[in-house]
Write an enzyme that holds these catalytic residues in place. Structure first.
Site, PDB file in Angstrom:
ATOM      1  N   GLU A   1       0.820  -1.221   0.000  1.00 37.36           N
ATOM      2  CA  GLU A   1       0.000   0.000   0.000  1.00 37.36           C
ATOM      3  C   GLU A   1       0.854   1.270   0.000  1.00 37.36           C
ATOM      4  O   GLU A   1       0.804   2.076   0.937  1.00 37.36           O
ATOM      5  CB  GLU A   1      -0.956  -0.002   1.189  1.00 37.36           C
TER       6      GLU A   1
ATOM      7  N   GLU B   1      -6.462  -8.150  -0.276  1.00 40.68           N
ATOM      8  CA  GLU B   1      -6.844  -8.120   1.133  1.00 40.68           C
ATOM      9  C   GLU B   1      -8.323  -7.799   1.278  1.00 40.68           C
ATOM     10  O   GLU B   1      -8.840  -6.900   0.602  1.00 40.68           O
ATOM     11  CB  GLU B   1      -6.093  -7.010   1.886  1.00 40.68           C
TER      12      GLU B   1
HETATM   13  C1  GAL Z   1      -4.304  -2.854   5.120  1.00 36.72           C
HETATM   14  C2  GAL Z   1      -2.827  -3.238   5.243  1.00 36.72           C
HETATM   15  C3  GAL Z   1      -2.645  -4.484   6.070  1.00 36.72           C
HETATM   16  C4  GAL Z   1      -3.465  -4.404   7.326  1.00 36.72           C
HETATM   17  C5  GAL Z   1      -4.903  -4.149   6.975  1.00 36.72           C
HETATM   18  C6  GAL Z   1      -5.836  -4.091   8.152  1.00 36.72           C
HETATM   19  O1  GAL Z   1      -4.484  -1.542   4.726  1.00 36.72           O
HETATM   20  O2  GAL Z   1      -2.267  -3.456   3.977  1.00 36.72           O
HETATM   21  O3  GAL Z   1      -1.287  -4.656   6.357  1.00 36.72           O
HETATM   22  O4  GAL Z   1      -2.984  -3.393   8.145  1.00 36.72           O
HETATM   23  O5  GAL Z   1      -4.987  -2.915   6.299  1.00 36.72           O
HETATM   24  O6  GAL Z   1      -7.157  -3.907   7.734  1.00 36.72           O
END
Ligand code: GAL
Length: 678
Positions: free
Chosen positions: A156, A312
């Site tokens: 990110e 994710e």
């Molecule tokens: C994302 C990030 C992850 C984790 C996640 C939690 O933005 O890439 O490492 O922190 O959020 O929701």
């Protein structure tokens, strides 16, 4: 057959997620259990090593790949594959201590201390060197490992640095762009408030400590941040390309994230990957939320016009919202299927197992602190995995066909954010994009989210809300599009400035757009909250809120006028025949009822319908993918109540190959995947 795969050697929907064996090296029993649970959860891939630099290089130049060797072998031995991360999203303490230049300097010119993540300088030669070194070691070590299917570069990317190195780089970037200071001064309109620059070294990035009023500078600084981040990314991937030329490369993007122009990033990626965390509430507000997220997914797909990977999402709650509610029963499956419906070829999670301590210990995960599989969330995840397996053969790699596009442009967003006037605090560009999208989503229309560099001729309808910034290139492309037969809808604020936020002279919308639309926009009225005007179309009166432009028809046909105020009777909606196409202009901001009506008008005009033939009640959607021979419609119910539709076709249900026709009732949160030959 039209199918595009992320990796030709692993033709499966990816199911799994962020896995941190580096955190559990002293818990061998946990690592062993992870592999048992991995199979039980119907997972097939893990993203490994995302923030593992301190484990990989505990001391400068001393490397330890033990945990990673084991993870790669174990995952492969259990039938899985690895999306291997480069660790640059966070760095070891020793590095920050020894080389402070790797740390970011904030806009007040204070260097940040060690801590957190996503906060390095993108220009620092030392950081770039360190990153290239560790990435090269990873790539060389695992280049022939059969588990490796893709690279997950950093994490990110975001933010900016104001150190001397970055400021110098910015000045170099400006020199390259403008050539001379005269040109820069003219584009940024620096004689205003006596801000003329006489030497490049006088220029600093936007800062509350200094220059924060000049919108041209602001937009260029944002552009520079993107370019510098992309440049950093290219430095990261050079060793990966060298050792593993056939392994695809991505970095996880964040949808409409305002900080970076992802269209520039997309050019460097082999496939787009994406993270998102909708705030599902378990009530009818989820319907609009689903639409807003669908727009993000469509943006991802549109960035490379092919399927993307959801890198994710959470199996249940997150920990970083103001209120971290659990996903209600059924919502996980619904949200997972929504990803597929909009072109994702994966459902990957943050995170596989909850970390035992620190900030994300209460963030949702496949494996909870209890450590076993007898949890609601684990069952939900396993069910998604089982369903994905069934869909591999039919749906994986299928593409999305769309005759409608919405223009969303980062530079437009930045310029609107910075420019003063209209609604000062928030001109609601994003809401407006989402509002227009919502009308299409409700009708089950596939949409692409495009920008200036895309090929406009692929679409029958282009909707470009609040397109305030229009470069000479954009004006030309819009003109050609309509001339060649396209249907274009633009709105208030069209074509006011060029790409440097300098006004077009000679009347709005700028340049040839006045001819394309056959209008001249003399003034724009900003209404106070709660105020409205009236616009009548086809016998129905709609509210005009926020903005009402006072336009003159200069060749365009007037479809509706304002009903009130001193500009009652002036055009509010126009259409102009231009070349073989039509240019519609809506001079005011409408609400949902108006957007729905106007979208219907455009779709009818162009004969565009959903791939699903039935009426869609509010809350039910139908988006589709195709392999060129079959269409796959994802019929989904986002409502908390059952919803019914009907179809004149006989469809095959993708999961179990049963036939369905006539009336179809979906339970709350149900997804039915229907297919038929085209
Ligand atoms: C994302 C990030 C992850 C984790 C996640 C939690 O933005 O890439 O490492 O922190 O959020 O929701």
């Amino acid at each position: 057959m039209k199918k595009i795969y992320m990796n030709e050697n692993f033709k499966h929907f990816l199911h799994g997620g962020d896995y941190n064996p580096d955190q559990w090296q002293n818990y061998p029993e946990v690592l062993k259990e992870d592999m048992r649970l991995f199979k039980l959860a119907n997972c097939n891939s893990m993203s490994v090593g995302i923030f593992a630099w301190a484990a990989l290089e505990p001391e400068e130049g001393k490397y330890d790949f033990t945990f990673l060797d084991k993870a790669m072998d174990d995952i492969y031995a259990n039938g899985g594959r690895v999306i291997l991360a480069t660790p640059s999203g966070a760095r070891p303490a020793w590095m920050a201590q020894k080389y402070p230049e790797v740390l970011r300097v904030d806009e007040t010119r204070h260097r940040r201390w060690f801590g957190g993540r996503h906060n390095h300088c993108f220009t620092s030669p030392i950081y770039r060197e360190k990153v290239a070194k560790i990435n090269g070691l990873l790539a060389e070590r695992y280049k022939d490992h059969p588990a490796l299917i893709a690279w997950h570069v950093s994490n990110e990317y975001s933010g900016a640095c104001h150190c001397d190195l970055c400021r110098d780089a910015f000045r170099g970037w400006l020199k390259e762009k403008y050539g001379t200071l005269d040109e820069l001064n003219d584009q940024w309109w620096t004689p205003f408030w006596s801000h003329i620059y006489t030497d490049w070294s006088q220029i600093d990035p936007t800062s509350p400590m200094g220059e924060c009023t000049m919108s041209g500078l602001f937009v260029d600084w944002r552009r520079f941040i993107t370019d510098q981040t992309v440049d950093f990314f290219k430095n990261e991937i050079a060793p990966l390309r060298k050792y593993t030329p056939n392994i695809p490369v991505t970095t996880n993007l964040m949808g409409f994230f305002p900080g970076l122009d992802y269209r520039k990033f997309a050019k460097e990626l082999d496939f787009v990957s994406h993270d998102s965390y909708p705030t599902w509430r378990g009530d009818e507000s989820d319907i609009r939320l689903a639409s807003d997220h669908a727009a993000r997914f469509d943006l991802n797909r549109s960035l490379k016009h092919k399927p993307f990977i959801q890198m994710e999402c959470t199996p249940s709650n997150v920990n970083h919202h103001a209120y971290n509610k659990l996903k209600r029963p059924g919502m996980h499956m619904l949200a997972a299927m929504q990803l597929l419906a909009h072109g994702s070829d994966s459902v990957l999670y943050f995170q596989w197992r909850k970390s035992r301590g620190s900030t994300e210990k209460f963030h949702g995960a496949v494996v909870d602190h209890v450590g076993h599989e007898n949890t609601r969330v684990f069952r939900d995840v396993s069910e998604v995995g089982a369903r994905l397996k069934k869909l591999d053969e039919s749906i994986l790699g299928t593409v999305t066909e769309s005759r409608v596009a919405i223009v969303y442009d980062w530079q437009n967003r930045w310029a609107l954010e910075k420019t003063e006037g209209f609604q000062l605090r928030d001109k609601k560009y994003m809401n407006t994009i989402h509002d227009h999208y919502f009308s299409l989503w409700k009708r089950g229309i596939n949409v692409e989210v495009i920008g200036e560099d895309d090929d406009f001729s692929c679409y029958d309808i282009i909707i470009a809300p609040m397109l305030y910034v229009t470069s000479a290139k954009m004006i030309d492309k819009l003109e050609q599009y309509v001339k060649n037969g396209g249907t274009l809808q633009c709105t208030y604020m069209l074509g006011m400035v060029n790409e440097n936020d300098r006004c077009h002279l000679g009347g709005f919308p700028g340049g040839k757009l006045k001819d394309v639309f056959g209008i001249w926009n003399e003034e724009i009225d900003t209404l106070y909250p709660g105020e409205s005007n009236k616009v009548e179309l086809d016998g129905v009166t709609y509210k005009a809120v926020d903005y009402c432009e006072l336009i003159h028809a200069q060749g365009a046909e007037v479809l509706a006028t304002y009903g009130e105020d001193f500009y009652a009777g002036m055009p509010a909606i126009t259409v102009n025949n231009y070349g073989k196409g039509k240019a519609y202009y809506t001079a005011f901001r409408g609400e949902d009822d108006f957007n729905d009506k106007f979208t219907e008008l455009l779709l009818n005009e162009c004969g565009i319908t959903s791939d699903f033939d039935g009426e869609l009640p509010y809350g039910m959607t139908a988006h589709s993918r195709t392999d060129g021979e079959n269409v796959y419609v994802f019929l989904q119910n986002y409502s908390t109540k059952p919803l019914t539709t009907s179809t004149k076709y006989t469809w095959i249900i993708a999961d179990d190959k049963k036939e369905v026709s006539g009336e179809i009732t979906l339970a709350s949160y149900e997804t039915l995947i229907l297919s038929r030959k085209i």
